[in-house]
Scaffold this motif. Sequence first.
Motif, PDB file in Angstrom:
ATOM      1  N   PHE A  83       0.822  -1.208   0.000  1.00  0.00           N
ATOM      2  CA  PHE A  83       0.000   0.000   0.000  1.00  0.00           C
ATOM      3  C   PHE A  83       0.856   1.258   0.000  1.00  0.00           C
ATOM      4  CE2 PHE A  83      -2.764   3.164   2.178  1.00  0.00           C
ATOM      5  CZ  PHE A  83      -3.804   3.182   1.253  1.00  0.00           C
ATOM      6  N   PHE A  84       1.960   1.246   0.741  1.00  0.00           N
ATOM      7  CA  PHE A  84       2.820   2.425   0.837  1.00  0.00           C
ATOM      8  C   PHE A  84       3.964   2.416  -0.176  1.00  0.00           C
ATOM      9  CE2 PHE A  84       1.338   2.923   5.433  1.00  0.00           C
ATOM     10  CZ  PHE A  84       0.544   4.018   5.132  1.00  0.00           C
ATOM     11  N   ALA A  85       3.953   1.495  -1.135  1.00  0.00           N
ATOM     12  CA  ALA A  85       4.983   1.484  -2.173  1.00  0.00           C
ATOM     13  C   ALA A  85       4.880   2.742  -3.025  1.00  0.00           C
ATOM     14  CB  ALA A  85       4.830   0.236  -3.048  1.00  0.00           C
ATOM     15  N   ASP A  86       5.988   3.129  -3.642  1.00  0.00           N
ATOM     16  CA  ASP A  86       5.996   4.332  -4.467  1.00  0.00           C
ATOM     17  C   ASP A  86       5.080   4.189  -5.678  1.00  0.00           C
ATOM     18  OD1 ASP A  86       7.783   5.609  -2.794  1.00  0.00           O
ATOM     19  OD2 ASP A  86       9.547   4.896  -3.900  1.00  0.00           O
ATOM     20  N   ILE A 103      -6.087   2.715  -5.669  1.00  0.00           N
ATOM     21  CA  ILE A 103      -6.307   3.013  -4.247  1.00  0.00           C
ATOM     22  C   ILE A 103      -4.938   3.374  -3.693  1.00  0.00           C
ATOM     23  CG2 ILE A 103      -7.123   2.148  -2.032  1.00  0.00           C
ATOM     24  CD1 ILE A 103      -8.880   0.207  -3.516  1.00  0.00           C
ATOM     25  N   GLN A 104      -4.715   4.663  -3.549  1.00  0.00           N
ATOM     26  CA  GLN A 104      -3.391   5.174  -3.234  1.00  0.00           C
ATOM     27  C   GLN A 104      -3.454   6.066  -2.005  1.00  0.00           C
ATOM     28  OE1 GLN A 104      -0.846   4.159  -4.853  1.00  0.00           O
ATOM     29  NE2 GLN A 104       0.838   5.632  -4.768  1.00  0.00           N
ATOM     30  N   PRO A 105      -2.522   5.924  -1.074  1.00  0.00           N
ATOM     31  CA  PRO A 105      -2.527   6.793   0.107  1.00  0.00           C
ATOM     32  C   PRO A 105      -2.155   8.218  -0.243  1.00  0.00           C
ATOM     33  CG  PRO A 105      -0.540   5.489   0.075  1.00  0.00           C
ATOM     34  CD  PRO A 105      -1.388   4.994  -1.056  1.00  0.00           C
ATOM     35  N   THR A 106      -2.749   9.176   0.431  1.00  0.00           N
ATOM     36  CA  THR A 106      -2.367  10.574   0.248  1.00  0.00           C
ATOM     37  C   THR A 106      -1.154  10.920   1.102  1.00  0.00           C
ATOM     38  OG1 THR A 106      -3.964  11.178   1.967  1.00  0.00           O
ATOM     39  CG2 THR A 106      -4.701  11.298  -0.323  1.00  0.00           C
ATOM     40  N   THR A 107      -1.028  10.244   2.228  1.00  0.00           N
ATOM     41  CA  THR A 107       0.141  10.434   3.101  1.00  0.00           C
ATOM     42  C   THR A 107       0.561   9.081   3.641  1.00  0.00           C
ATOM     43  OG1 THR A 107      -1.260  10.780   5.053  1.00  0.00           O
ATOM     44  CG2 THR A 107      -0.582  12.735   3.811  1.00  0.00           C
ATOM     45  N   GLY A 108       1.792   8.994   4.086  1.00  0.00           N
ATOM     46  CA  GLY A 108       2.255   7.734   4.652  1.00  0.00           C
ATOM     47  C   GLY A 108       3.761   7.735   4.744  1.00  0.00           C
ATOM     48  N   PRO A 109       4.343   6.641   5.237  1.00  0.00           N
ATOM     49  CA  PRO A 109       5.798   6.577   5.383  1.00  0.00           C
ATOM     50  C   PRO A 109       6.477   6.521   4.024  1.00  0.00           C
ATOM     51  CG  PRO A 109       4.811   4.442   5.846  1.00  0.00           C
ATOM     52  CD  PRO A 109       3.683   5.416   5.694  1.00  0.00           C
ATOM     53  N   VAL A 122       1.178  -0.146  10.108  1.00  0.00           N
ATOM     54  CA  VAL A 122       0.227  -1.098   9.535  1.00  0.00           C
ATOM     55  C   VAL A 122      -1.206  -0.615   9.729  1.00  0.00           C
ATOM     56  CG1 VAL A 122      -0.694  -3.444   9.722  1.00  0.00           C
ATOM     57  CG2 VAL A 122       1.776  -3.076   9.774  1.00  0.00           C
ATOM     58  N   GLU A 123      -1.522  -0.145  10.931  1.00  0.00           N
ATOM     59  CA  GLU A 123      -2.869   0.345  11.204  1.00  0.00           C
ATOM     60  C   GLU A 123      -3.197   1.574  10.345  1.00  0.00           C
ATOM     61  OE1 GLU A 123      -5.298  -0.869  12.851  1.00  0.00           O
ATOM     62  OE2 GLU A 123      -4.235  -2.578  13.732  1.00  0.00           O
ATOM     63  N   ARG A 124      -2.189   2.396  10.131  1.00  0.00           N
ATOM     64  CA  ARG A 124      -2.396   3.577   9.281  1.00  0.00           C
ATOM     65  C   ARG A 124      -2.714   3.158   7.848  1.00  0.00           C
ATOM     66  NH1 ARG A 124      -4.478   8.462   8.784  1.00  0.00           N
ATOM     67  NH2 ARG A 124      -3.237   9.897   7.506  1.00  0.00           N
ATOM     68  N   ALA A 125      -2.001   2.164   7.340  1.00  0.00           N
ATOM     69  CA  ALA A 125      -2.258   1.658   5.991  1.00  0.00           C
ATOM     70  C   ALA A 125      -3.671   1.115   5.874  1.00  0.00           C
ATOM     71  CB  ALA A 125      -1.239   0.571   5.643  1.00  0.00           C
ATOM     72  N   ILE A 126      -4.102   0.335   6.845  1.00  0.00           N
ATOM     73  CA  ILE A 126      -5.442  -0.249   6.814  1.00  0.00           C
ATOM     74  C   ILE A 126      -6.508   0.833   6.874  1.00  0.00           C
ATOM     75  CG2 ILE A 126      -7.057  -1.699   8.118  1.00  0.00           C
ATOM     76  CD1 ILE A 126      -4.637  -3.427   8.910  1.00  0.00           C
ATOM     77  N   SER A 127      -6.284   1.856   7.710  1.00  0.00           N
ATOM     78  CA  SER A 127      -7.253   2.943   7.839  1.00  0.00           C
ATOM     79  C   SER A 127      -7.406   3.721   6.533  1.00  0.00           C
ATOM     80  CB  SER A 127      -6.820   3.884   8.970  1.00  0.00           C
ATOM     81  OG  SER A 127      -7.665   5.008   9.046  1.00  0.00           O
ATOM     82  N   ILE A 155     -13.016  -5.498   3.083  1.00  0.00           N
ATOM     83  CA  ILE A 155     -11.733  -4.889   3.440  1.00  0.00           C
ATOM     84  C   ILE A 155     -10.814  -5.919   4.100  1.00  0.00           C
ATOM     85  CG2 ILE A 155     -10.647  -3.246   5.011  1.00  0.00           C
ATOM     86  CD1 ILE A 155     -13.073  -1.390   4.421  1.00  0.00           C
ATOM     87  N   ASP A 156     -11.342  -6.638   5.084  1.00  0.00           N
ATOM     88  CA  ASP A 156     -10.519  -7.615   5.814  1.00  0.00           C
ATOM     89  C   ASP A 156      -9.982  -8.695   4.881  1.00  0.00           C
ATOM     90  OD1 ASP A 156     -10.967  -6.246   8.152  1.00  0.00           O
ATOM     91  OD2 ASP A 156     -12.532  -7.601   8.886  1.00  0.00           O
ATOM     92  N   ARG A 157     -10.844  -9.220   4.025  1.00  0.00           N
ATOM     93  CA  ARG A 157     -10.419 -10.327   3.162  1.00  0.00           C
ATOM     94  C   ARG A 157      -9.542  -9.846   2.011  1.00  0.00           C
ATOM     95  NH1 ARG A 157     -16.077 -13.842   3.048  1.00  0.00           N
ATOM     96  NH2 ARG A 157     -15.860 -14.719   5.152  1.00  0.00           N
ATOM     97  N   ALA A 158      -9.807  -8.646   1.508  1.00  0.00           N
ATOM     98  CA  ALA A 158      -8.952  -8.101   0.447  1.00  0.00           C
ATOM     99  C   ALA A 158      -7.536  -7.895   0.971  1.00  0.00           C
ATOM    100  CB  ALA A 158      -9.527  -6.796  -0.075  1.00  0.00           C
ATOM    101  N   ILE A 159      -7.418  -7.354   2.176  1.00  0.00           N
ATOM    102  CA  ILE A 159      -6.104  -7.145   2.785  1.00  0.00           C
ATOM    103  C   ILE A 159      -5.383  -8.479   2.946  1.00  0.00           C
ATOM    104  CG2 ILE A 159      -4.989  -6.550   4.975  1.00  0.00           C
ATOM    105  CD1 ILE A 159      -7.005  -4.223   5.183  1.00  0.00           C
ATOM    106  N   ALA A 160      -6.107  -9.492   3.412  1.00  0.00           N
ATOM    107  CA  ALA A 160      -5.489 -10.812   3.620  1.00  0.00           C
ATOM    108  C   ALA A 160      -5.012 -11.428   2.317  1.00  0.00           C
ATOM    109  CB  ALA A 160      -6.490 -11.739   4.307  1.00  0.00           C
ATOM    110  N   SER A 161      -5.708 -11.124   1.213  1.00  0.00           N
ATOM    111  CA  SER A 161      -5.381 -11.755  -0.069  1.00  0.00           C
ATOM    112  C   SER A 161      -4.186 -11.116  -0.765  1.00  0.00           C
ATOM    113  CB  SER A 161      -6.594 -11.694  -1.009  1.00  0.00           C
ATOM    114  OG  SER A 161      -6.827 -10.372  -1.477  1.00  0.00           O
ATOM    115  N   MET A 162      -3.770  -9.930  -0.332  1.00  0.00           N
ATOM    116  CA  MET A 162      -2.661  -9.225  -1.000  1.00  0.00           C
ATOM    117  C   MET A 162      -1.333  -9.666  -0.395  1.00  0.00           C
ATOM    118  SD  MET A 162      -4.284  -5.429  -1.442  1.00  0.00           S
ATOM    119  CE  MET A 162      -6.042  -5.269  -1.770  1.00  0.00           C
ATOM    120  N   THR A 163      -0.865 -10.810  -0.862  1.00  0.00           N
ATOM    121  CA  THR A 163       0.348 -11.399  -0.320  1.00  0.00           C
ATOM    122  C   THR A 163       1.146 -12.053  -1.431  1.00  0.00           C
ATOM    123  OG1 THR A 163       1.199 -13.168   1.114  1.00  0.00           O
ATOM    124  CG2 THR A 163      -1.029 -13.436   0.288  1.00  0.00           C
ATOM    125  N   VAL A 164       2.461 -12.027  -1.324  1.00  0.00           N
ATOM    126  CA  VAL A 164       3.325 -12.668  -2.304  1.00  0.00           C
ATOM    127  C   VAL A 164       3.248 -14.184  -2.212  1.00  0.00           C
ATOM    128  CG1 VAL A 164       5.413 -12.813  -0.901  1.00  0.00           C
ATOM    129  CG2 VAL A 164       5.615 -12.490  -3.361  1.00  0.00           C
TER     130      VAL A 164
END
Length: 280
Positions: A83-86, A103-109, A122-127, A155-164
């Motif tokens: 989520f926080f990738a460039d 779906i791109q963050p406006t702010t983040g690390p 992690v919580e910030r990314a999910i929010s 949201i919960d299941r989409a997050i879980a599915s985004m894995t290498v």
Amino acid sequence: HRDRTVAGCASLRAVVLRQASARTLCAWMGCGGGKAAAVGVHDPSMKPKKDALPALLSKSSSGSFQSALPPPAEGRRDFARIFFADERKIFVVAPGMPSMRPIQPTTGPSSAHIGDMSEQVVERAISLFSESLGTQLTQALGASKLDAQELGTLIDRAIASMTVNIGIDFALHMKLLPMFLQPAFLIVLLGHPMQARGATYGFVAEAPHQICGDRPESKRTPFCVRLLSPNLLAEDIGSHWEVQYNAMEVHTSTITQAVEMDMPKIRAAIQDARWDPLLQ
């Protein structure tokens, strides 16, 4: 001797999956684990030769296989890195959307800190992801929008599915190099009642000479695969994660271009409110 061989294979698979999912941002942008990291890439100055689909993919360019999601904490960290990738890595498409939307963050690390995933990050990314996805779906679906419980499940299941892990599982299943290059994720919604699946795209390779690109984020091959998750809005997915795959030859430099090439099939599925165009 046979028992030791079987145990060794199982141990190797576990090591490959652990290495792949534990990588930092570089892994998400195209580096592989284990064997893939040692094989190098094709010299871009050499004229590439045309390759057919890898052997098993040529025999069966579509099908299904059983995979497994990582433990929740590991999966959440994987998601935050994506989520926080460039580069934009996560997209959504639904009825009422003329094209897929990032779906791109406006702010983040910054990417410099992306390898150190604290629980706060992690919580910030999910929010941020939840807010962005909810807003886009509300605008697109209007009166047909998901209720709060359905949106939370998605949201919960989409997050879980985004894995290498799923991409590496596919590579091992098809006897390919244990790598999944330039992974991208598309959430697809359709039908009445609404269904949703996660489509994971990436480049795969059978041999090192098929890999081009001089930077981790630009590594690519002539072969792209789409991995389609179970229905993320089903009442009970259960512990089995059956993935539908489709492999295709492509001539693109980025995985986003490959996803765009796949959009006619996705639009057909949304229009017909059926997954059939994506399962053939």
